[in-house]
Design a protein around this motif. Structure first.
Motif: not given
Length: 156
Positions: A100-110
């Motif tokens: 349902h939701w996934i982190a932005d793995f290209d921008n670890r700071s986010r």
């Protein structure tokens, strides 16, 4: 996403220096693994997790802190998944989930930090899903509704 169904947080690990389940976009289905270990009841625990519950996945790569990387939904009853479990191997216990939701793995700071957003020091992790309404979390949040409201902001 119905944050009222957000019930659990689960540690996931990958032995490599990569993010577990990184290639599963929103709407994808995958097998959420539970690590087998002697006499810990992981199989019973995984079997009894209720269909429809939302689980936050938390993971730590070797050189980084622990991050909140996914919110997934259990899509089957344990009785539907168990016939597919492997009797050998470390990761044979699983439940099918939908992202349902996934982190932005290209921008670890986010990627949300577990410690900051959950306000809990978990200690040693295993791969069982932990209730968000646990005494440890409720001592920080006061109520599950406050925690869910906060997480709704984090995951939107």
């Amino acid at each position: 996403m119905d944050f009222g169904r957000l019930e659990y947080i689960k540690n996931v690990n990958d032995d490599n220096d990569v993010w577990a389940y990184e290639s599963s976009p929103i709407g994808a289905y995958f097998r959420l693994n539970f690590k087998k270990s002697n006499n810990t009841g992981v199989d019973i625990h995984a079997f009894n997790l209720p269909k429809g519950s939302l689980i936050i996945l938390s993971q730590k790569r070797p050189e980084y802190e622990r991050y909140l990387t996914h919110v997934v939904e259990l899509v089957n009853e344990g009785s539907e998944d168990k016939p597919q479990w492997e009797t050998t191997g470390t990761w044979g216990i699983f439940r099918w989930v939908k992202v349902h939701w996934i982190a932005d793995f290209d921008n670890r700071s986010r990627i949300p930090l577990d410690k900051k957003e959950m306000r809990a020091e978990w200690g040693l992790f295993n791969t069982k899903a932990k209730l968000l309404s646990s005494p440890r979390l409720m001592s920080q949040w006061g109520s599950i509704d406050k925690l869910r409201a906060h997480l709704g902001e984090v995951f939107n």
